[in-house]
Each structure stands twice: as structure tokens, then as C-alpha cells.
Design an enzyme around this catalytic site. Structure first.
Site, PDB file in Angstrom:
ATOM      1  CG  ASP A   1       1.107  12.742 -50.066  1.00  0.00           C
ATOM      2  OD1 ASP A   1       1.162  12.008 -49.073  1.00  0.00           O
ATOM      3  OD2 ASP A   1       0.035  13.138 -50.566  1.00  0.00           O
TER       4      ASP A   1
ATOM      5  CE1 TYR B   1      -1.549   4.439 -47.757  1.00  0.00           C
ATOM      6  CE2 TYR B   1      -3.059   6.279 -47.424  1.00  0.00           C
ATOM      7  CZ  TYR B   1      -2.173   5.579 -48.217  1.00  0.00           C
ATOM      8  OH  TYR B   1      -1.905   6.029 -49.497  1.00  0.00           O
TER       9      TYR B   1
ATOM     10  CE  LYS C   1       0.235   7.541 -45.037  1.00  0.00           C
ATOM     11  NZ  LYS C   1       1.225   8.474 -44.668  1.00  0.00           N
TER      12      LYS C   1
HETATM   13  P1  NG1 Z   1      -0.747  11.793 -46.080  1.00  0.00           P
HETATM   14  O1  NG1 Z   1      -1.876  11.870 -45.137  1.00  0.00           O
HETATM   15  O2  NG1 Z   1      -0.214  13.150 -46.437  1.00  0.00           O
HETATM   16  O3  NG1 Z   1       0.345  10.874 -45.620  1.00  0.00           O
HETATM   17  C1  NG1 Z   1      -1.616   9.765 -47.606  1.00  0.00           C
HETATM   18  C2  NG1 Z   1      -0.832   9.132 -48.778  1.00  0.00           C
HETATM   19  C3  NG1 Z   1      -1.315   9.647 -50.143  1.00  0.00           C
HETATM   20  C4  NG1 Z   1      -2.835   9.547 -50.269  1.00  0.00           C
HETATM   21  C5  NG1 Z   1      -3.495  10.200 -49.031  1.00  0.00           C
HETATM   22  C6  NG1 Z   1      -4.998  10.012 -49.073  1.00  0.00           C
HETATM   23  C7  NG1 Z   1       1.515   8.533 -48.429  1.00  0.00           C
HETATM   24  C8  NG1 Z   1       2.934   9.008 -48.421  1.00  0.00           C
HETATM   25  N1  NG1 Z   1       0.567   9.490 -48.643  1.00  0.00           N
HETATM   26  O4  NG1 Z   1      -1.282  11.152 -47.498  1.00  0.00           O
HETATM   27  O5  NG1 Z   1      -0.689   8.863 -51.165  1.00  0.00           O
HETATM   28  O6  NG1 Z   1      -3.216   8.203 -50.429  1.00  0.00           O
HETATM   29  O7  NG1 Z   1      -3.020   9.616 -47.811  1.00  0.00           O
HETATM   30  O8  NG1 Z   1      -5.538  10.636 -50.193  1.00  0.00           O
HETATM   31  O9  NG1 Z   1       1.238   7.362 -48.250  1.00  0.00           O
HETATM   32 MG    MG Z   2       2.581  11.481 -45.341  1.00  0.00          MG
END
Ligand code: NG1
Ligand code: MG
Length: 504
Positions: free
Chosen positions: A201, A257, A249
Site C-alpha cells: 500500500d 490478517y 484490520k
Molecule cells: P489493506 O486492506 O489496504 O489494509 C492490507 C495490507 C497490504 C496487503 C493487503 C492484502 C497493510 C497496511 N496493508 O491492505 O500490505 O497485505 O492487505 O494484499 O497492512
Molecule cells: Mg490499510
């Protein structure tokens, strides 16, 4: 060679094609800043959100991913002042004004148990001061934020915010570092929130080029290759559709996660042992071992595919290593207990948890489903390199829609069945979308709710959106107001990355 963060004084450098709508936003932010703090800001830091086109949950496995920055972004107007306190306000009254003072030593503590919006700013502030090694006398800061990335929907609102706070703090202290250093700082900073994220990201937000998606490689080192979509007629368009299922998350990390991160880390350790990769070389650097490192080590000696073109080389390696992973993990299709993993690795359960950082990121499960997570990770990595190959093949026929769409559909199936990070609403939206004309539909971001992304022909975008409004939103969320609906489902195209807007 490091790249610098662009300092712009004209917005068209930042919003190619979307200039008008954003000029007004900067004007309004500047006026609100003067109202709040009685003076003009020194600059406005901008960091965009991102949509991940393909390559899900594999950045922390060290594999390449294929996201693109989107126009929605985080803006923070800043004025450096005397003293060392930080004032943070938000144009959105939902987020009350916050103030904190720099505390020498810890810089600023972040209470992970309190999910307060200021924590994301504090993460970036703390990370930035550590990176510029200016933890003695940082400047005071007056800040006003305007975020237009929908929150907790998988479009990286959190990373856009942290990246923006890092840039704002560095710039206010007169030490704006390179793009690479800002990425590194932002990735480390966001982990203070308690999620053990990969770097996709922040890299997308900071390093994206206009009109291009980003093929991002993390290992052996960070490398971003801008990739344009095939120049088809009509053009390819992407529609983002939010399921409206909140998936914070930071809250669900121990069973979602962070657990997935631990499963892929334990999988990498066991695969390394199974392939007799020497502990020493595989775990050379401090970072935890990843599937990518194991694959590189395994083929490091001699491998016939070395002189093959990239996709053939990737295909041979990923297919070969997946076979070995399946041979190892297929003994436990229902998953491995922690003790079974520790026993296989001939280490104590405690040491294993330390090795995969669960002391910092606790997880809750009684089984690690290593077979399924490995099958997803290796197959998803192959889909990413194939997706890029189609984009760069020079083919501009309708076949591109079908080939790219198929890879996205396969990714969604793998996320749903193997990585188990989908949810009924995401599955429903993808099914409806394919019926409504999408060539490829999948979840984007961490999953378990949040957004989906759909590949459609640009000339059928409006009909596609109207159909989904009819088939999904009006059924499940009849009370959604029009402006909320505008944020829930929208067409998007590659935006440029982060910049500092300096008033000329
Ligand atoms: P999002 O859903 O935008 O928080 C998260 C992780 C990415 C990646 C994706 C799955 C963080 C900040 N972002 O994205 O590194 O692992 O999930 O592809 O942890
Ligand atoms: Mg995020």
C-alpha cells in the site's frame, strides 16, 4: 538510485485529467486552515489510496503485486510553528481535533487498544522523526487533514494517512527523504498500529507514476515498474464496488490478517527445512523468512530455467516449488497445530512464535492451514507475472479483456477457497458483476469485507454501475443516500503517486 518526492505548485502534475474537481478541494482546505489556525499553511502533503488489481496477501510473502494508485487521497495542510506540540484537525467533523506534545525519548506513545484516528498520524510522526534522526528538537506542527479515501474498505485509507503524516513531518522538519526512505518509514510506522502488513500500500501510494499501474517487487529489493494497461478499443476501465461490510484490520487482525501472515511465515520456515535450505543463508537478514526467499534460495544453485524469459522462468520455479510445498503440507489437509509445526522445526513452540513475531502481533487459532495458504501464495504470484505479461505483450485486441479478466477471477476463487479472506457479500458482488458484464471480478485489499474491483469495457461502465446499484445496493442497502452511493461504487483509473503541494 533513490527517487525524490515531487514538490509541485500546479495541481495538474498531481491530478492529470481530474484537475477541476480537485482545485476546489485544495482551495477549501486552505481556507479552512486559515480559519482554524489564523495563517496560511506552508504546504499540503498528498498521498493517494490504492486499489490492488491482482496479487493479494502475497506482498508479505515477498512476491510481486500489481496495484494502482487511485484519485481518492489523504491531504494534510501543514504549518511549522515554534514549540514542539502537534495540533491535528480534520475537515470532517466526525474526527474531533487532537493535540499531542512530542515527548523526548519515546517521541510519542501509541495506545493500540484505543482505535483513535490520531494514532495513524502519531505512527507517521514517530516513524518520520526516527528516520530523520531528529528526536531532539522537532518543530511544532499545525495540521488540517482532508481524507477522501473511504475508510477500512481495502483501499488503503490507513496507509495513505500514515504516508501523508510521514511526508508532512519530514517536510515540516526540513528533511523530506527519498521516496524509498518514505516508503520504508511508512511501512515500519504503520506496524505500530498493530497490523503486520506488507509494503504494497505504502509503495503504491508513494511511488506510482501517472496513467500507470505499478508492478512492485519486494525481494531481493524494492523495485517499482510502471505498467500501462493494453491500449484496447474501447479502453479498459476498472470499477471499485464496496460491499459496505466493514473490515477493520486493526480489530480483526489476530484471527484474520495477522494470522495469515503467521501462517505464511511458518509455512516458509517448514518449507525451507523440507528443502534442506541452510538455516544460515535462508535466515541471513533480520526479516522473517518468506516463501519468495525460500524459492530463490532453492533455485540459487543451478536451475535450467535461468536463461528463460521472465514469465517462463517464474512459471517453472513457482510450479516446481509449489509441488514440493504440496508434498510437505498435504499430510495435514486440516492444518497443523503449533506443536506439530514446532516439532517439525525442532524448536520450542515459544521460540517459533517469537521467530514469526507473534509476540508483537498476537494471533488466535488452533490450526495453521499451511497447505491452502501456500497453494494460494504461489499460484497468485504466477497470476501477477502473467497479468503484467498480457499488459506488456503489445496485444490490444478484445482478447486482453478475457485474459486479464480470467486471471482476476482465478485470484478471487483462490482468495475465497484457499486463503479464506473473502466473505458472502464479496462473493455475491463478484457473481452479480460477472453477470453484469465484468470480465474479471475479485476482492481487493485484505478482504473479509470491504471493496471489490471489476474489469469492464469503458463504454459499458455506466450500465455496469447502474446494474450493480439495482442488483446489490438497492436490495441490501436501500437507505444509502446518493452521495454515499457515489463513494460505494465508482469507476477509477491509474492516478499519480504522492506529492507535496508547495504554494508558489
Ligand atoms: P489493506 O486492506 O489496504 O489494509 C492490507 C495490507 C497490504 C496487503 C493487503 C492484502 C497493510 C497496511 N496493508 O491492505 O500490505 O497485505 O492487505 O494484499 O497492512
Ligand atoms: Mg490499510
Amino acid at each position: 538510485m533513490d527517487h525524490s518526492i515531487p514538490i509541485v505548485s500546479a495541481l495538474d502534475d498531481v491530478y492529470a485529467g481530474n484537475l477541476l474537481q480537485h482545485g476546489a478541494r485544495y482551495q477549501a482546505l486552505t481556507e479552512a486552515f486559515i480559519e482554524t489556525y489564523g495563517a496560511m499553511p506552508d504546504f499540503i502533503a498528498r498521498a493517494p489510496g490504492r486499489v490492488n488489481i491482482i496479487g493479494e496477501h502475497i506482498d508479505y510473502c515477498g512476491f510481486p503485486v500489481f496495484p494502482m494508485a487511485i484519485v481518492p487521497d489523504c491531504l494534510i495542510a501543514v504549518k511549522a510553528v515554534d514549540g514542539s506540540s502537534v495540533k491535528l484537525s480534520n475537515v470532517n467533523a466526525k474526527f474531533a481535533a487532537r493535540q499531542f506534545a512530542y515527548q523526548s525519548g519515546t517521541i510519542v506513545d501509541i495506545d493500540q487498544s484505543v482505535h483513535d484516528w490520531v494514532n495513524y498520524f502519531k505512527c507517521g510522526y514517530r516513524g518520520a522523526l526516527e528516520a530523520i534522526a531528529n528526536t531532539s528538537s522537532p518543530v511544532g506542527m499545525q495540521c488540517l487533514m482532508d481524507g477522501s479515501v473511504p475508510i477500512s474498505v481495502g483501499l488503503s485509507s490507513s496507509s495513505a494517512f500514515v504516508c501523508c503524516a510521514v511526508m508532512a513531518t519530514m517536510k515540516a522538519n526540513g528533511k523530506l527523504l527519498s521516496q524509498e526512505r518514505v516508503v520504508e518509514t511508512s511501512v515500519a510506522s504503520e506496524r505500530y498500529i498493530g497490523t503486520n502488513g506488507g509494503g504494497m500500500d505504502q509503495t503504491t501510494s508513494i511511488m506510482s507514476q501517472p496513467q500507470s499501474a505499478a508492478f512492485i517487487e519486494f525481494s531481493p529489493m524494492l523495485r517499482v515498474t510502471p505498467v500501462r494497461f493494453p491500449n484496447t478499443t474501447p479502453p479498459i476501465a476498472f470499477v471499485i464496488a464496496n460491499t459496505m461490510v466493514e473490515s477493520d484490520k486493526a480489530v480483526t487482525a489476530p484471527t484474520n490478517y495477522n494470522l495469515r501472515v503467521v501462517e505464511t511465515r511458518i509455512g516458509a520456515l517448514m518449507l525451507a527445512k523440507h528443502l534442506n535450505i541452510s538455516e544460515h543463508s535462508a535466515c541471513a537478514n533480520a526479516d522473517p523468512l518468506t516463501f519468495k526467499t525460500v524459492m530463490d534460495e532453492y533455485f540459487a544453485s543451478s536451475y535450467p530455467g535461468d536463461r528463460d524469459p521472465p514469465v517462463l522462468k517464474w512459471t517453472k520455479r513457482l510450479t516446481a516449488i509449489l509441488e514440493r510445498a504440496e508434498a510437505l503440507f498435504a499430510t495435514h489437509p486440516q492444518g497443523f497445530t503449533l506443536d506439530e509445526c514446532a516439532e517439525y522445526l525442532s524448536i520450542s513452540a515459544n521460540n517459533l512464535m517469537k521467530l514469526v513475531h507473534t509476540d508483537r502481533f498476537p494471533v488466535r487459532t488452533d490450526r495453521f492451514k499451511l497447505l491452502q495458504r501456500a497453494q494460494h501464495a504461489f499460484s497468485e504470484a504466477l497470476r501477477v507475472v502473467k497479468f503484467r505479461q498480457v499488459c506488456e505483450s503489445g496485444d490490444t485486441s478484445d482478447e486482453c479483456f478475457v485474459a486479464l479478466g480470467a486471471l482476476m477471477n482465478q485470484s478471487q476463487d483462490s482468495c475465497r477457497d484457499l486463503f479464506e479472506c473473502s466473505c458472502p457479500e464479496l462473493d455475491e458482488v463478484c457473481k452479480l458483476a460477472r453477470k453484469a458484464g465484468s470480465f474479471g471480478s475479485r476482492l481487493t485489499g485484505a478482504g473479509w469485507g470491504g471493496c471489490s474491483v471489476h474489469l469492464v469495457r469503458q463504454d459499458s461502465c455506466d450500465n455496469f454501475i447502474a446494474t450493480l446499484k439495482q442488483e446489490y445496493y438497492s436490495k441490501h442497502f436501500p437507505e444509502l443516500a446518493d452521495d454515499e452511493l457515489k463513494n460505494a461504487i465508482f469507476a477509477t483509473s491509474p492516478s499519480s503517486g504522492a506529492a507535496i503541494y508547495a504554494f508558489d
